[in-house]
Design an enzyme around this catalytic site. Sequence first.
Site, short mmCIF file in Angstrom:
data_model
loop_
_atom_site.label_atom_id
_atom_site.label_comp_id
_atom_site.label_asym_id
_atom_site.label_seq_id
_atom_site.Cartn_x
_atom_site.Cartn_y
_atom_site.Cartn_z
CG HIS A 138 -0.70 7.09 -1.11
ND1 HIS A 138 -1.92 7.21 -1.72
CD2 HIS A 138 -0.93 6.39 0.03
CE1 HIS A 138 -2.85 6.63 -0.99
NE2 HIS A 138 -2.27 6.11 0.09
CG ASP A 197 -1.62 4.83 3.94
OD1 ASP A 197 -1.66 5.25 2.77
OD2 ASP A 197 -2.43 5.17 4.81
CG HIS A 207 -1.87 1.17 1.24
ND1 HIS A 207 -3.22 0.99 1.50
CD2 HIS A 207 -1.71 2.50 1.03
CE1 HIS A 207 -3.83 2.16 1.44
NE2 HIS A 207 -2.93 3.11 1.16
CG HIS A 218 -5.22 2.24 5.47
ND1 HIS A 218 -6.59 2.11 5.57
CD2 HIS A 218 -5.00 3.07 4.41
CE1 HIS A 218 -7.16 2.82 4.61
NE2 HIS A 218 -6.21 3.40 3.90
CE LYS A 232 -7.85 2.05 -0.93
NZ LYS A 232 -6.76 2.96 -0.64
CG HIS A 240 -10.12 4.49 2.84
ND1 HIS A 240 -8.92 5.15 3.00
CD2 HIS A 240 -10.92 4.95 3.84
CE1 HIS A 240 -8.99 5.97 4.04
NE2 HIS A 240 -10.20 5.87 4.57
#
Length: 466
Positions: free
Chosen positions: A138, A370, A136, A297, A222, A259
């Site tokens: 970004h 994350d 995970h 997460h 996602k 999420h």
Amino acid sequence: MAETSSLLRNHTGYRIAGSNPALSAIYIKTPRTAGRFCLCCKISGTLYPTGMTVSQEQISDESRVTSYENRGSLLDTRYSRLAPARNTLRSSAHTHGQTFSTRPTPQLRYTMPPEKFRQGDAMTDTLTIARPDDWHLHFRDGDLLAETVPATANVFGRAIVMPNLTPPVNTVAQADEYRQRILAQVPAGVTFEPLMVLYLTDTTPVEEVERAAKSDFVHAFKLYPAGATTNSDSGVTDPGKITHLYAAMEKHDVPLLVHGEVTDADIDIFDREKVFIDRYLNDIRRQFPGLRIVFEHVTTSEGVHFVREASELTAATVTPQHLLMNRNDLLVGGVRPHNYCLPILKRRQHQESIQQAVLEGHGRFFLGTDSAPHARNKKEAACGCAGCYSARAALPLYASFLEQHNALDKLEGFASHFGADFYRLPRHTDTVTLVRKPWSVPEVIDAAGEAMVPFYAGQQLPWSLG
Ligand code: NCD
Ligand code: ZN
């Protein structure tokens, strides 16, 4: 030599109750001396097994500082694994002498490592594991890639690349272009595979799921509930209304990454994960038993329970912040914007549920940093952005947490095996080596001309990357 019990008249002490009475011990606080605390210790002192005799000098010897602070049930768990003699050995060997930081942020308090890493052989100061992956992440886009891509690719072999750009990565064609921009920043001589993810919207066509299944670089979709987090405005407005897309993902065996938070204004931010499970996720799990789901997460006991109870097709990613911190680290003594992420840090009992799953080596809880960079001025602001930039420090942070709990042997499964198995990708055959060499996370990183404060900025970690 004096009996421990008589020394208690002169010193503050308390009994540490282990599940095995033979392992009970007396913790004796010695006077604090400013600036002489170890990184890992809030209280200088040492631990003596019940009934053992100790001298006054032993107690006041500052080289005996230990991290045996009373931290409730986890502490008991840790002690119950140690023989009394070993406790003493560890206490007296505890001389690494790092300066204790007075910042309230770090949750890590390092204990001595397991014996196998302290034997004076080749294992002493290094830990080699199969190359890990980050499930995970970004990366962002544009000039920031020059920072984020090497930071991850220098350690991790693959990463699940989150699609919440502006505009989001909705299609296989967009993912292909984004992937090329990422690959262009991979340092020479480094092998790294970005695993692309598409962003679900209310209007994602079923054909996009089919195209994703056929591509060899898109690995998941996602689900962002609209408004749940950074760049989620064009996410799904009602996760209960896109069942045709879940059906297509199940049919084509494309994982759904979730999420898991509702966004209703009247639901307390600390309850949003639990309500999402109750309102949507249980139904999705039941209706699509063949769908692979990653609970991203995970932050609550309810999330951990959901994953534990589900089949082999349900897993969770675990971030460093949710493993190492709870909401006190966000709010006590002042607001700490660099610990602010979404889903928000929860109370300690939730943190402990996550820790427990990782410490037992549960195969469906695996590493997902994350890591989510935001410029310093966007974090330290009246309305600060959510996200912690942890890419550079993540592996040493996870290793330090596991070592603290005598569970370094769980690092490889968590970081390098379980995620690959879930995504049905081969485990890496090359390795990375962690070195027991103190390393300080930079205070600030210059990225694309902007200052960024990384997660654990300025803190010293006992492990670094070799
Ligand atoms: C992430 C981001 O900044 O993109 N932020 C965060 O707090 N985790 C988005 C996300 O994963 O929720
Ligand atoms: Zn994220």
